[in-house]
Design a protein around this motif. Sequence first.
Motif, PDB file in Angstrom:
ATOM      1  N   LYS A 137     -13.893   6.549   5.764  1.00  0.00           N
ATOM      2  CA  LYS A 137     -13.938   7.963   5.366  1.00  0.00           C
ATOM      3  C   LYS A 137     -15.370   8.408   5.083  1.00  0.00           C
ATOM      4  O   LYS A 137     -15.736   9.548   5.351  1.00  0.00           O
ATOM      5  CB  LYS A 137     -13.041   8.202   4.153  1.00  0.00           C
ATOM      6  N   VAL A 139      -4.492   1.266   7.549  1.00  0.00           N
ATOM      7  CA  VAL A 139      -5.763   1.922   7.863  1.00  0.00           C
ATOM      8  C   VAL A 139      -5.522   3.082   8.840  1.00  0.00           C
ATOM      9  O   VAL A 139      -6.012   4.197   8.650  1.00  0.00           O
ATOM     10  CB  VAL A 139      -6.786   0.899   8.432  1.00  0.00           C
ATOM     11  N   ARG A 193     -15.476   4.668  14.117  1.00  0.00           N
ATOM     12  CA  ARG A 193     -14.037   4.854  14.315  1.00  0.00           C
ATOM     13  C   ARG A 193     -13.308   3.743  15.072  1.00  0.00           C
ATOM     14  O   ARG A 193     -12.134   3.880  15.415  1.00  0.00           O
ATOM     15  CB  ARG A 193     -13.781   6.216  15.016  1.00  0.00           C
ATOM     16  N   ILE A 240     -10.690   1.726   4.141  1.00  0.00           N
ATOM     17  CA  ILE A 240     -10.434   3.164   4.226  1.00  0.00           C
ATOM     18  C   ILE A 240     -11.615   3.954   3.647  1.00  0.00           C
ATOM     19  O   ILE A 240     -12.076   4.927   4.246  1.00  0.00           O
ATOM     20  CB  ILE A 240      -9.112   3.519   3.513  1.00  0.00           C
ATOM     21  N   ARG A 241     -12.135   3.482   2.515  1.00  0.00           N
ATOM     22  CA  ARG A 241     -13.255   4.201   1.901  1.00  0.00           C
ATOM     23  C   ARG A 241     -14.460   4.207   2.839  1.00  0.00           C
ATOM     24  O   ARG A 241     -15.105   5.235   3.048  1.00  0.00           O
ATOM     25  CB  ARG A 241     -13.627   3.568   0.559  1.00  0.00           C
ATOM     26  N   ARG A 296      -3.990   6.101   7.045  1.00  0.00           N
ATOM     27  CA  ARG A 296      -4.811   6.834   6.080  1.00  0.00           C
ATOM     28  C   ARG A 296      -6.083   7.419   6.683  1.00  0.00           C
ATOM     29  O   ARG A 296      -6.714   8.267   6.079  1.00  0.00           O
ATOM     30  CB  ARG A 296      -5.191   5.925   4.901  1.00  0.00           C
ATOM     31  N   VAL A 297      -6.481   6.927   7.856  1.00  0.00           N
ATOM     32  CA  VAL A 297      -7.678   7.480   8.513  1.00  0.00           C
ATOM     33  C   VAL A 297      -7.221   7.964   9.891  1.00  0.00           C
ATOM     34  O   VAL A 297      -7.166   7.198  10.846  1.00  0.00           O
ATOM     35  CB  VAL A 297      -8.807   6.420   8.642  1.00  0.00           C
ATOM     36  N   TYR A 333       0.818  -1.207   0.000  1.00  0.00           N
ATOM     37  CA  TYR A 333       0.000   0.000   0.000  1.00  0.00           C
ATOM     38  C   TYR A 333       0.863   1.274   0.000  1.00  0.00           C
ATOM     39  O   TYR A 333       0.588   2.260   0.679  1.00  0.00           O
ATOM     40  CB  TYR A 333      -0.960   0.002   1.203  1.00  0.00           C
ATOM     41  N   VAL A 351      -7.806  -3.217   2.207  1.00  0.00           N
ATOM     42  CA  VAL A 351      -7.413  -1.946   2.838  1.00  0.00           C
ATOM     43  C   VAL A 351      -8.135  -0.768   2.167  1.00  0.00           C
ATOM     44  O   VAL A 351      -8.653   0.126   2.839  1.00  0.00           O
ATOM     45  CB  VAL A 351      -5.872  -1.784   2.778  1.00  0.00           C
ATOM     46  N   GLU A 352      -8.219  -0.792   0.839  1.00  0.00           N
ATOM     47  CA  GLU A 352      -8.915   0.288   0.121  1.00  0.00           C
ATOM     48  C   GLU A 352     -10.368   0.384   0.538  1.00  0.00           C
ATOM     49  O   GLU A 352     -10.887   1.475   0.768  1.00  0.00           O
ATOM     50  CB  GLU A 352      -8.883   0.030  -1.391  1.00  0.00           C
TER      51      GLU A 352
END
Length: 286
Positions: free
Chosen positions: A108, A130, A114, A104-105, A133-134, A79, A100-101
Motif C-alpha cells: 500500500k 494479500v 505490484r 499489505i502495508r 486487501r491490495v 486474517y 500478511v500485515e
Amino acid sequence: MSVTAGEYLKQIAPKLTDEFSERDAQVLLAHVIGHPRAWLLAHLETPLNPPQVDSANQAFSRLEAGEPLPYILGHWEFYGLDFDITPDVLIPRPETELLVERAIRWLKDSPERRTVADVGTGSGVIAVAVAMRVPDVRVLATDISRAALRVAQHNAQKFNVHHRMDFLQCDLLPTHVDPLPTDSHFDLICANLPYVPTKTLHGLPVFGREPTLALDGGEDGLDLYRRLLALSINWLAPRGALLLEIEAAQGMKALSLAYDLFAESTIQLHKDLAGRDRLLEIHLHE
Ligand code: GLN
C-alpha cells in the motif's frame, strides 16, 4: 428419546482434555447442525435428530482420535477470512498474520510495486489475503504439492481473486527453463516454508497430524530458506523485498544467512505477539 444440544454437550464434557476443549466441542456440534457457535449457545434446548446425533458422534470420535479440528470442519479462519482447508495443507496459524500485515502495508505504501510471489502457498492464505486487501496486485502462488495448489486455487475462487493470481506447481520458484506465467521479476517474495528441524518435528504433537511436507525444514530447519534465498537473487526486482516466516529459535542463523546473500540490503527481524522472532524482512537497495 431425543437429546438436546445442551444435553449432548454435557455428555461430551467428561471427555474434554487440554487438546480438546469445551470450545472445540461447541464449534464441532455447531458445525454438525449447520449453525454458528453463537447460535448454538443461545439455543441449547434445540433437539438433535438421529442423523445429527450420528454425525456428531462420528465427528467427536475423529477429534478424540487426535484429528485436528480444522480438518474435521474443513475450514479455518485466517486474517478475518474463512479459508477452506484439507489435510493436504498446513492449518493456518495466527502468527502468519504478521507476515500478511507487513506485506499489505508495504504494497500500500509503494503503489508502483505490484508483483508478488507466495512460495509454498499451501492453502493460499498469504497469497489470497494479500490479493484481497491490495486490489491491484498480481500474485504468483507456487507449491510443490499439486493437492495443496488445488486448495489454494479453490480459495482464490472462493474470494474471487483468482483472475489476479497465477498458480504454478514447482519446487520453490521456477527454474529458468520453466515457463513463467507472470512478469519475470517480483517486487515482493513472501514465504512461510516448512521450517521445523526434522528432529524437533518428530517430537511435536503436530507430527503425523499435519503434512510433514509442510513442516519439515531439514536438519536445522533452514534447508528450504537456504535454497529460496539463493533462488530469489534471480527473481527479485531491483529494490524488491522478501518476507519470510521463520521459527523463533532460528532468528540469528536466518539473519546471518540473509546477510551472506544480500549484503547490499536492509535486513530486519520482527517478533510475533508472543515476543518470539517470527519474521525476516529483507529489502534490496538496488
Ligand atoms: N508454525 C508452524 C508450527 O509451529 C510451522 C509452520 C512452518 O513450518 N512453516 O507448527
